[in-house]
Write a protein that holds these residues in place. Structure first.
Motif, mmCIF file in Angstrom:
data_model
loop_
_atom_site.group_PDB
_atom_site.id
_atom_site.type_symbol
_atom_site.label_atom_id
_atom_site.label_comp_id
_atom_site.label_asym_id
_atom_site.label_seq_id
_atom_site.Cartn_x
_atom_site.Cartn_y
_atom_site.Cartn_z
ATOM 1 N N TRP A 91 72.979 -14.094 -20.528
ATOM 2 C CA TRP A 91 74.285 -14.268 -19.970
ATOM 3 C C TRP A 91 75.061 -16.006 -19.841
ATOM 4 O O TRP A 91 74.056 -16.845 -19.792
ATOM 5 N N ARG A 92 76.226 -16.402 -19.636
ATOM 6 C CA ARG A 92 76.424 -17.637 -19.830
ATOM 7 C C ARG A 92 77.686 -17.416 -18.904
ATOM 8 O O ARG A 92 78.921 -16.858 -18.424
ATOM 9 N N ILE A 93 77.886 -18.866 -17.929
ATOM 10 C CA ILE A 93 79.008 -19.423 -16.800
ATOM 11 C C ILE A 93 79.212 -19.973 -17.057
ATOM 12 O O ILE A 93 78.569 -21.707 -17.676
ATOM 13 N N ASP A 94 80.814 -20.567 -16.582
ATOM 14 C CA ASP A 94 81.160 -22.044 -17.108
ATOM 15 C C ASP A 94 81.475 -23.080 -15.723
ATOM 16 O O ASP A 94 80.510 -22.044 -14.688
ATOM 17 N N THR A 95 82.373 -23.780 -15.090
ATOM 18 C CA THR A 95 81.206 -24.260 -13.464
ATOM 19 C C THR A 95 81.974 -24.042 -12.986
ATOM 20 O O THR A 95 81.498 -24.158 -11.455
ATOM 21 N N ALA A 96 82.499 -22.607 -13.017
ATOM 22 C CA ALA A 96 83.621 -22.242 -11.883
ATOM 23 C C ALA A 96 83.005 -20.852 -11.432
ATOM 24 O O ALA A 96 83.162 -19.946 -10.815
ATOM 25 N N LYS A 97 81.365 -20.950 -12.422
ATOM 26 C CA LYS A 97 80.922 -19.497 -12.619
ATOM 27 C C LYS A 97 81.334 -18.306 -12.762
ATOM 28 O O LYS A 97 80.774 -17.232 -12.001
ATOM 29 N N ASN A 98 82.364 -18.567 -13.966
ATOM 30 C CA ASN A 98 82.846 -17.077 -14.366
ATOM 31 C C ASN A 98 82.348 -17.148 -15.828
ATOM 32 O O ASN A 98 81.770 -17.762 -16.512
ATOM 33 N N LEU A 99 82.222 -16.172 -16.283
ATOM 34 C CA LEU A 99 81.690 -15.591 -16.889
ATOM 35 C C LEU A 99 81.924 -15.820 -18.374
ATOM 36 O O LEU A 99 83.258 -15.844 -18.888
ATOM 37 N N THR A 100 82.104 -16.560 -19.492
ATOM 38 C CA THR A 100 82.387 -16.700 -21.333
ATOM 39 C C THR A 100 81.234 -16.310 -21.845
ATOM 40 O O THR A 100 80.094 -16.327 -22.252
ATOM 41 N N ALA A 101 81.590 -16.266 -22.495
ATOM 42 C CA ALA A 101 80.812 -15.558 -24.495
ATOM 43 C C ALA A 101 80.407 -14.867 -24.363
ATOM 44 O O ALA A 101 79.057 -14.947 -23.945
ATOM 45 N N VAL A 102 80.983 -13.469 -23.361
ATOM 46 C CA VAL A 102 79.745 -12.454 -22.855
ATOM 47 C C VAL A 102 80.290 -11.630 -23.870
ATOM 48 O O VAL A 102 80.610 -11.538 -24.891
ATOM 49 N N SER A 103 78.469 -11.521 -24.078
ATOM 50 C CA SER A 103 77.721 -10.744 -25.164
ATOM 51 C C SER A 103 78.231 -8.670 -25.140
ATOM 52 O O SER A 103 78.121 -8.624 -23.708
ATOM 53 N N PRO A 104 78.153 -7.812 -26.417
ATOM 54 C CA PRO A 104 78.113 -6.508 -25.975
ATOM 55 C C PRO A 104 77.019 -6.259 -25.233
ATOM 56 O O PRO A 104 77.675 -5.008 -24.484
ATOM 57 N N ARG A 105 76.044 -6.954 -25.287
ATOM 58 C CA ARG A 105 74.377 -5.732 -24.755
ATOM 59 C C ARG A 105 75.006 -6.263 -22.993
ATOM 60 O O ARG A 105 74.941 -4.979 -22.222
ATOM 61 N N LEU A 106 75.894 -7.667 -23.164
ATOM 62 C CA LEU A 106 75.644 -7.122 -21.486
ATOM 63 C C LEU A 106 76.994 -6.674 -21.166
ATOM 64 O O LEU A 106 76.692 -6.374 -19.425
ATOM 65 N N GLY A 107 78.125 -6.812 -21.731
ATOM 66 C CA GLY A 107 78.919 -5.236 -21.395
ATOM 67 C C GLY A 107 78.557 -3.509 -20.900
ATOM 68 O O GLY A 107 78.848 -3.161 -19.936
ATOM 69 N N LEU A 108 77.325 -4.269 -21.298
ATOM 70 C CA LEU A 108 76.302 -2.415 -21.728
ATOM 71 C C LEU A 108 76.276 -2.569 -20.519
ATOM 72 O O LEU A 108 75.969 -1.298 -19.787
ATOM 73 N N ALA A 109 75.412 -3.825 -20.118
ATOM 74 C CA ALA A 109 74.852 -3.924 -18.622
ATOM 75 C C ALA A 109 75.216 -3.163 -17.863
ATOM 76 O O ALA A 109 74.739 -2.591 -16.565
ATOM 77 N N LEU A 110 76.216 -4.153 -17.730
ATOM 78 C CA LEU A 110 77.146 -3.450 -16.537
ATOM 79 C C LEU A 110 78.242 -3.133 -16.370
ATOM 80 O O LEU A 110 78.939 -3.047 -15.664
ATOM 81 N N GLY A 111 78.427 -2.841 -17.560
ATOM 82 C CA GLY A 111 79.544 -1.155 -17.298
ATOM 83 C C GLY A 111 80.585 -1.555 -18.036
ATOM 84 O O GLY A 111 81.104 -0.025 -17.612
ATOM 85 N N ASP A 112 81.202 -2.208 -18.739
ATOM 86 C CA ASP A 112 82.449 -2.662 -19.008
ATOM 87 C C ASP A 112 82.506 -3.073 -20.208
ATOM 88 O O ASP A 112 81.615 -3.632 -21.153
ATOM 89 N N ASP A 113 83.849 -3.132 -20.774
ATOM 90 C CA ASP A 113 83.808 -3.531 -22.590
ATOM 91 C C ASP A 113 83.145 -5.496 -21.418
ATOM 92 O O ASP A 113 84.337 -6.414 -20.510
ATOM 93 N N ALA A 114 82.878 -5.970 -22.969
ATOM 94 C CA ALA A 114 82.730 -7.098 -23.261
ATOM 95 C C ALA A 114 84.204 -8.287 -22.736
ATOM 96 O O ALA A 114 83.708 -8.984 -21.651
ATOM 97 N N SER A 115 85.134 -8.125 -23.069
ATOM 98 C CA SER A 115 86.593 -8.391 -23.169
ATOM 99 C C SER A 115 87.268 -9.010 -21.904
ATOM 100 O O SER A 115 87.482 -9.505 -21.790
ATOM 101 N N ALA A 116 86.640 -7.670 -21.639
ATOM 102 C CA ALA A 116 87.275 -7.575 -19.872
ATOM 103 C C ALA A 116 86.319 -8.474 -18.598
ATOM 104 O O ALA A 116 86.341 -8.510 -17.208
#
Length: 635
Positions: A91-116
């Motif tokens: 996982w990767r977050i920016d200075t605002a603690k928001n997700l960035t460069a979300v991988s498909p595996r992380l999206g699958l783990a969170l139960g959502d599409d990576a782009s969303a």
């Protein structure tokens, strides 16, 4: 810094050269001056070229340094990922603690599409619905603090709600910098450890909960008692502890089997839980004992009322596997910290109170009092001494004569166990015999009594019997009849001259093992006597199934009848009539004077026993009385 210096030098050299050209171009020069001017311009050009070369070299060097820093950061991240080679995703977050460069595996783990997920708050996603209330897990708060203060973290385990299911993730992370060394966010890895967490929870539950009833076990209860005591000390209040024991539960295991006993324990646990409040913790200490912890024990009267309600509820019938079972209950109450400053002491105090309740007959509750500890210490010392009594030769038998009521002729003797200890003196049988049963010593002691009595009776005339008391515990030994047969063969005493006395407790809860042993004894030709008839068990059905030769009438009835109490006279008359109808004899115990003798004769008792005809005596005197060399006290 080097680039800055080179740039300043370059900026200085350029104006100098240009200024020199301008100045010289406005002058009329001869050959010497012209030579000087050309040299100056050449020097300026050389200086400018040198500065420009230095600027380029330093710029290249700085770029290489930034590449090295970036490579080091990349290596550090790869090292983290290598240490978590079994990580499920990164996982990767920016200075605002928001997700960035979300991988498909992380999206699958969170139960959502990576782009969303791109640009969404990682901490908010992990918090789920708790984000609105602020009721986060402690691990998520730790993670948020680490990110806030740009500190690395490793192996944080926190709950995550995904599609209505609570999962457990293990997260690690490191702060991330750009090529200029500026903080740009966090980067890390994550692993789903739900299965491992559930296994750990299961192991923890097994360690802290009773598998049979599902209630907290002794370890859990001990911790709860410690917490209750700490709370009471902090607020200068009191906590309460109650230990509840089922009465006669061992008989259920012995007669109906442990499977039925286990079901019964589960049913009792259900009844207990239903009677308690949300702040009361109920658990199982072990065996048939349950423990209830009360954080508020200031109202002792309330605990005592509840104890009586619990006893009443647990004493109601249980229908288990086509059996209707009745067991009673007893309870012991202790108040902390008054009766115990720590968990061990408080549990001990409540247990002593329960022991006293059972010792008084059961079916009641008792509150702890300091004297119970004194008595417990006395029992402990007595038990240690009793374990050594047989090998130290401290046990001996006394023989009390049983005579015919009409003639006074000796028909037999009852062998009575006595214990004389150098430190304790003459210990009363009503103290040490129950202790021997509780300490599981009655088997070996009972065998010694039987062998000693039979060996002595072998020297008496052939018509004189010896009676030996047998406990409930002995009759539950399936090899008891074989042991008795072996003793008779060893001592040479005929079976018909041995009479074993049992009490009505043998027939409580329909003890089939004990009844089977009695039948084996009867098959050997041994006589059976029913002792203390009418003082305990209320049913008479067992009399039709076991062939007794004698029913002994308790001395309390004899004493009451001698005082012309109508109820006691009626009881003796009824027992005599019952015995005669079943072809049994009757023995009146505790006959101490001529009036009592005349009364039991009149009521039809065929044999008597008591001080009128002789106190318990030693073997020598008993042999003399049996052989006619000594006359009885009433003669």
């Amino acid at each position: 810094m080097g680039t800055l210096v080179a740039t300043i030098a370059l900026a200085s050299a350029l104006p100098l050269g240009v200024g020199s050209l301008v100045a010289l171009s406005g002058m009329h020069m001869g050959w010497p001056l012209l030579t000087l001017a050309v040299g100056t311009i050449a020097f300026d050009a050389l200086l400018f070229a040198r500065c420009l070369a230095n600027v380029r070299a330093l710029a290249n060097q700085q770029g290489a340094s930034r590449s090295i820093v970036a490579a080091a950061q990349g290596a550090k991240i790869r090292l983290i990922e290598h240490e978590h080679h079994d990580a499920d995703w990164s996982w990767r977050i920016d200075t605002a603690k928001n997700l960035t460069a979300v991988s498909p595996r992380l999206g699958l783990a969170l139960g959502d599409d990576a782009s969303a997920l791109e640009g969404r708050s990682f901490l908010q996603i992990l918090a789920g619905e708790a984000w609105e209330t602020g009721n986060f897990s402690a691990a998520l708060r730790t993670m948020a603090d680490k990110i806030k203060y740009r500190e690395p973290f490793k192996d944080l385990i926190l709950p995550v709600a995904i599609n209505g299911e609570t999962l457990w993730w293990e997260l690690s992370g490191e702060p991330e910098q750009d090529e200029r060394g500026a903080f740009i966010g966090f980067r890390g890895t994550g692993t789903d450890v739900t299965a491992e967490r559930h296994s750990a929870d299961k192991i923890n539950r097994m360690a802290r909960y009773d598998t049979l009833t599902g209630l907290p076990n002794r370890l859990h209860l001990s911790e709860a008692v410690s917490e209750a005591l700490a709370h009471a000390e902090q607020w200068r209040s009191r906590c309460g502890l109650m230990i509840v024991g089922l009465d006669r539960f061992k008989n259920i295991n012995d007669t109906l089997g442990h499977a039925i006993g286990d079901i019964l324990l589960g049913r009792a646990a259900e009844r207990l839980r239903a009677m308690l409040g949300p702040n009361d913790l109920c658990g199982r200490l072990g065996g048939d004992e349950f423990c209830i912890v009360f954080n508020d024990g200031a109202d002792q009267a309330r605990l005592e009322r509840l104890a009586q309600q619990i006893i009443d509820e647990l004493s109601l019938s249980y229908d288990v596997d086509q059996h209707t079972i009745f067991v009673g209950a007893s309870a012991g109450i202790a108040i902390g910290p008054r009766d115990g400053a720590n968990a061990e002491m408080l549990i001990r105090s409540a247990d002593l109170a329960l022991f006293r309740a059972k010792d008084l007959g059961g079916g009641i509750f008792h509150t702890y009092e300091p004297q119970l500890h004194v008595e417990a210490e006395e029992r402990r010392v007595m038990e240690i001494a009793l374990r050594r009594a047989q090998s130290n030769g401290e046990l001996h038998l006394a023989y009390q004569p049983v005579v015919a009521s009409e003639t006074g002729a000796v028909e037999g003797f009852e062998a009575l166990l006595r214990w004389t200890n150098p430190q304790l003196g003459n210990v009363p049988p009503d103290k040490f015999i129950p202790l021997a049963e509780q300490a599981r010593l009655i088997g070996t002691i009972g065998e010694w009594v039987l062998r000693t009595a039979c060996r002595e009776a072998a020297h008496w005339p052939p018509h004189v019997r010896v009676a030996v008391n047998v406990s409930f515990e002995q009759l539950h030994n399936r090899n008891f009849a074989k042991m008795v047969s072996s003793v008779l063969a060893e001592t040479g005493l005929p079976p018909q001259r041995l009479e074993l006395e049992v009490t009505e407790s043998v027939f409580m809860n329909e003890a089939p093992h004990a009844i089977a042993v009695l039948k084996e004894l009867l098959a050997l030709g041994i006589k059976l006597s029913l002792d203390d008839f009418g003082t305990g068990y209320s049913s008479l059905s067992y009399l039709s199934r076991t062939k007794f030769s004698t029913i002994k009438i308790d001395r309390s009835f004899v004493r009451g009848a001698s005082n012309n109490t109508p109820e006691n006279v009626a009881i003796i008359r009824a027992v005599v009539a019952l015995a005669e109808s079943l072809d049994m004899s009757t023995t009146a115990e505790g006959v101490e004077n001529e009036d009592e003798l005349a009364m039991v004769r009149r009521l039809g008792c065929r044999k008597v026993q008591g001080y009128l005809f002789g106190r318990p005596m030693n073997a020598t005197d008993a042999r003399a009385l049996a052989t006619g060399k000594m006359r009885s006290a009433a003669a």
